[in-house]
Write a protein that holds these residues in place. Structure first.
Motif, mmCIF file in Angstrom:
data_model
loop_
_atom_site.group_PDB
_atom_site.id
_atom_site.type_symbol
_atom_site.label_atom_id
_atom_site.label_comp_id
_atom_site.label_asym_id
_atom_site.label_seq_id
_atom_site.Cartn_x
_atom_site.Cartn_y
_atom_site.Cartn_z
ATOM 1 N N ALA A 206 50.959 18.113 40.316
ATOM 2 C CA ALA A 206 49.521 18.366 40.426
ATOM 3 C C ALA A 206 48.800 17.106 39.972
ATOM 4 C CB ALA A 206 49.107 19.551 39.558
ATOM 5 N N ILE A 207 48.042 16.510 40.887
ATOM 6 C CA ILE A 207 47.208 15.357 40.555
ATOM 7 C C ILE A 207 45.791 15.884 40.425
ATOM 8 C CG2 ILE A 207 46.349 13.109 41.296
ATOM 9 C CD1 ILE A 207 48.962 12.765 42.875
ATOM 10 N N LEU A 208 45.277 15.848 39.210
ATOM 11 C CA LEU A 208 43.972 16.430 38.902
ATOM 12 C C LEU A 208 43.014 15.292 38.551
ATOM 13 C CD1 LEU A 208 46.397 18.161 37.149
ATOM 14 C CD2 LEU A 208 44.599 19.820 37.460
ATOM 15 N N PHE A 209 41.906 15.189 39.271
ATOM 16 C CA PHE A 209 40.995 14.085 39.018
ATOM 17 C C PHE A 209 39.557 14.574 38.929
ATOM 18 C CE2 PHE A 209 40.550 14.458 43.567
ATOM 19 C CZ PHE A 209 39.224 14.106 43.807
ATOM 20 N N TYR A 210 38.785 13.843 38.137
ATOM 21 C CA TYR A 210 37.336 13.971 38.152
ATOM 22 C C TYR A 210 36.799 12.591 38.491
ATOM 23 C CZ TYR A 210 32.494 14.386 37.179
ATOM 24 O OH TYR A 210 31.126 14.347 37.344
ATOM 25 N N SER A 211 35.842 12.532 39.411
ATOM 26 C CA SER A 211 35.318 11.241 39.840
ATOM 27 C C SER A 211 33.841 11.368 40.159
ATOM 28 C CB SER A 211 36.090 10.768 41.087
ATOM 29 O OG SER A 211 35.821 9.427 41.374
ATOM 30 N N THR A 212 33.029 10.587 39.477
ATOM 31 C CA THR A 212 31.588 10.614 39.708
ATOM 32 C C THR A 212 31.208 9.754 40.900
ATOM 33 O OG1 THR A 212 31.300 10.822 37.320
ATOM 34 C CG2 THR A 212 29.334 10.322 38.601
ATOM 35 N N TYR A 213 31.740 8.529 40.938
ATOM 36 C CA TYR A 213 31.331 7.573 41.975
ATOM 37 C C TYR A 213 32.466 7.166 42.903
ATOM 38 C CZ TYR A 213 27.343 7.317 38.838
ATOM 39 O OH TYR A 213 26.279 7.633 38.039
ATOM 40 N N ALA B 297 36.210 20.617 38.822
ATOM 41 C CA ALA B 297 34.893 21.128 39.206
ATOM 42 C C ALA B 297 33.769 20.366 38.501
ATOM 43 C CB ALA B 297 34.793 22.615 38.872
ATOM 44 N N GLU B 298 32.715 20.150 39.236
ATOM 45 C CA GLU B 298 31.526 19.506 38.678
ATOM 46 C C GLU B 298 30.757 20.518 37.833
ATOM 47 O OE1 GLU B 298 29.524 17.131 37.278
ATOM 48 O OE2 GLU B 298 30.159 16.039 39.091
ATOM 49 N N LYS C 107 25.905 11.869 44.486
ATOM 50 C CA LYS C 107 25.798 12.893 45.525
ATOM 51 C C LYS C 107 26.769 12.611 46.670
ATOM 52 C CE LYS C 107 22.481 14.898 48.767
ATOM 53 N NZ LYS C 107 21.110 14.831 49.301
ATOM 54 N N ALA C 108 26.861 11.344 47.089
ATOM 55 C CA ALA C 108 27.758 10.978 48.194
ATOM 56 C C ALA C 108 29.217 11.240 47.830
ATOM 57 C CB ALA C 108 27.552 9.511 48.568
ATOM 58 N N GLU C 109 29.595 10.905 46.603
ATOM 59 C CA GLU C 109 30.983 11.159 46.185
ATOM 60 C C GLU C 109 31.259 12.653 46.105
ATOM 61 O OE1 GLU C 109 34.905 11.012 45.127
ATOM 62 O OE2 GLU C 109 33.659 9.507 46.111
ATOM 63 N N ALA C 110 30.324 13.431 45.611
ATOM 64 C CA ALA C 110 30.502 14.890 45.570
ATOM 65 C C ALA C 110 30.727 15.443 46.975
ATOM 66 C CB ALA C 110 29.295 15.549 44.911
ATOM 67 N N GLU C 111 29.998 14.925 47.929
ATOM 68 C CA GLU C 111 30.155 15.373 49.324
ATOM 69 C C GLU C 111 31.506 14.955 49.895
ATOM 70 O OE1 GLU C 111 26.632 13.788 51.168
ATOM 71 O OE2 GLU C 111 25.353 15.364 50.318
ATOM 72 N N ARG C 112 32.009 13.763 49.509
ATOM 73 C CA ARG C 112 33.329 13.310 49.991
ATOM 74 C C ARG C 112 34.458 14.200 49.482
ATOM 75 N NH1 ARG C 112 31.026 8.129 49.592
ATOM 76 N NH2 ARG C 112 31.559 7.909 47.399
ATOM 77 N N GLN C 113 34.230 14.879 48.371
ATOM 78 C CA GLN C 113 35.286 15.689 47.758
ATOM 79 C C GLN C 113 35.300 17.145 48.218
ATOM 80 O OE1 GLN C 113 35.218 15.384 43.467
ATOM 81 N NE2 GLN C 113 34.775 13.193 43.550
ATOM 82 N N THR C 114 34.339 17.551 49.006
ATOM 83 C CA THR C 114 34.208 18.985 49.315
ATOM 84 C C THR C 114 35.404 19.561 50.059
ATOM 85 O OG1 THR C 114 32.933 18.457 51.305
ATOM 86 C CG2 THR C 114 31.683 18.968 49.307
#
Length: 196
Positions: free
Chosen positions: A6-13, A40-41, A55-62
């Motif tokens: 399991a690769i778990l990541f959080y990424s803002t940008y 999750a954000e 916002k753009a990065e959040a959309e890339r992760q959907t």
């Protein structure tokens, strides 16, 4: 037994998202079964949407699934990747970790290989403190920490963080980056396979 990573990541940008994808590619090439999962954000939508890059990065992760406790129960190895915030893991990742008490209490996080990566805006922005802080949590779980150490020239070539790969925001994700992340991922899989 094959390694289930399991690769778990959080990424803002996008930095840790890119690092996680490099790790996922290396893990699949090494024969592991991989789940690439986003944390999750928890920041309010109005805060995220007020910053175009966030916002753009959040959309890339959907299109990616959100990490759950069930994913950690499924896996026999974990790789976490998250930015450094004031010398610690971001609150989004800490909030996810705080949901894992039930698994921890049942011993379902113990004896599994784990490693971590991070990034920060500058080269001395607290990356080692972030990794060591995460490793303290993993020690409480009873997980087996698999840091890269200086076990391959790729570690030194990419900056020399023996605790886990750390990226300086804005720097290119070049071949040295890919080699260091690839080595850390393969080492994690190798140790996880031995444990399994």
């Amino acid at each position: 037994m094959s390694v289930k990573l399991a690769i778990l990541f959080y990424s803002t940008y996008g930095t840790n998202h890119a690092m996680a994808k490099i790790a996922a590619d290396a893990a699949r090439a090494a024969g592991a079964e991989v789940r690439l999962l986003r944390i999750a954000e928890t920041a309010p939508a109005e805060v995220v949407n007020a910053q175009d890059a966030w916002k753009a990065e959040a959309e890339r992760q959907t299109d990616l699934p959100v990490a759950t406790a069930a994913d950690l129960e499924w896996a026999n190895a974990y790789l976490f990747s998250a930015p450094t915030r004031f010398g610690c893991a971001p609150s989004q990742l800490r909030a996810f970790i705080d949901t894992l008490g039930g698994l921890w209490f049942q011993g379902k996080l113990a004896n599994k290989a784990v490693s971590a990566m991070t990034s920060a805006q500058n080269a001395h922005g607290g990356q080692e403190a972030t990794l060591l802080g995460l490793y303290t949590t993993f020690l409480h779980w009873g997980s087996i920490i698999v840091a890269p150490g200086y076990t391959d020239p790729a570690v030194s070539a990419a900056g020399g963080n023996s605790y886990g790969y750390s990226h300086t925001q804005g720097a290119d994700m070049d071949d040295k980056t890919k080699a260091a992340i690839g080595h850390q991922t393969k080492r994690l899989i190798e140790i996880a396979a031995k444990l399994a």
